[in-house]
Design an enzyme around this catalytic site. Structure first.
Site, PDB file in Angstrom:
ATOM      1  N   ASN A   1      -5.038  18.607  35.588  1.00  0.00           N
ATOM      2  CA  ASN A   1      -4.702  17.374  36.335  1.00  0.00           C
ATOM      3  C   ASN A   1      -4.189  16.088  35.490  1.00  0.00           C
ATOM      4  OD1 ASN A   1      -5.698  18.112  38.846  1.00  0.00           O
ATOM      5  ND2 ASN A   1      -7.888  18.063  38.331  1.00  0.00           N
TER       6      ASN A   1
ATOM      7  N   HIS B   1     -12.671  19.654  27.477  1.00  0.00           N
ATOM      8  CA  HIS B   1     -11.661  18.840  27.665  1.00  0.00           C
ATOM      9  C   HIS B   1     -11.009  17.980  26.622  1.00  0.00           C
ATOM     10  CE1 HIS B   1      -9.429  18.706  31.563  1.00  0.00           C
ATOM     11  NE2 HIS B   1     -10.356  17.808  32.033  1.00  0.00           N
TER      12      HIS B   1
END
Length: 187
Positions: free
Chosen positions: A109, A15
């Site tokens: 997101n 991430h």
């Protein structure tokens, strides 16, 4: 803006590859990410007479829009095409890099938060492929928050280097030139 999660527990995870690429550009120019201004670590670099504000949010990924909105205001970015988001991408295989202007969010997101805070998706993106998780999309959160194995980490390190090159190309020649160079490879 290189997306990632703050803190040592997230360092080296899939991430955080976007944040890693932005920090690498700062390092190449002899700068360190500093501060805490505008919910971000920031380094300012001058290259070819242009100011490049490099940033990594201090917010968690799902709240990236808070930091991006504050940076857009701080640096007076009135044209969102001048905003470049560097991010991990599940929908691209490991080692693949793409440059994109506007468009969909692919369920990311961090991008969703940015869209919600800027009320637009007209910003440019550098997407770093981290591959899909073995167990399918329902395993996505665990996949992005895990550190990759040695072989995959080596591939991602090369992709982070290429992303840093792409950031500098966007600054020097624009998004279209970066799209031409990086999006047509391996086709």
């Amino acid at each position: 803006m290189g997306l990632g999660n703050p803190g040592a527990e997230f360092a080296g995870t899939r991430h955080n590859v976007g944040a890693d690429a932005v920090a690498l550009v700062a390092q190449r120019h002899g700068e360190k990410m500093k501060g805490g201004q505008a919910n971000s670590l920031i380094a300012e670099v001058k290259t070819d007479g242009k100011l490049l504000a490099l940033a990594v949010p201090l917010t968690y990924m799902n709240e990236s829009g808070l930091a991006v909105r504050a940076l857009v205001r701080r640096f007076g970015v009135d044209d969102l095409e001048r905003l470049l988001i560097v991010q991990d991408e599940l929908d691209l295989p490991i080692g693949k890099l793409q440059v994109k202007l506007g468009g969909g969010l692919a369920g990311h997101n961090g991008l969703r938060s940015i869209r919600d805070h800027l009320h637009s998706t007209d910003f440019a993106r550098i997407r770093l492929g981290i591959g899909k998780p073995p167990g399918g999309k329902e395993m996505g959160a665990a996949h992005v928050l895990r550190r990759p194995g040695k072989r995959e980490r080596t591939e991602l390190e090369v992709t982070v280097e290429e992303a840093a090159d792409a950031i500098e190309l966007v600054l020097a020649e624009g998004v279209a030139a970066a799209m031409t160079r990086y999006n047509r490879r391996d086709e």
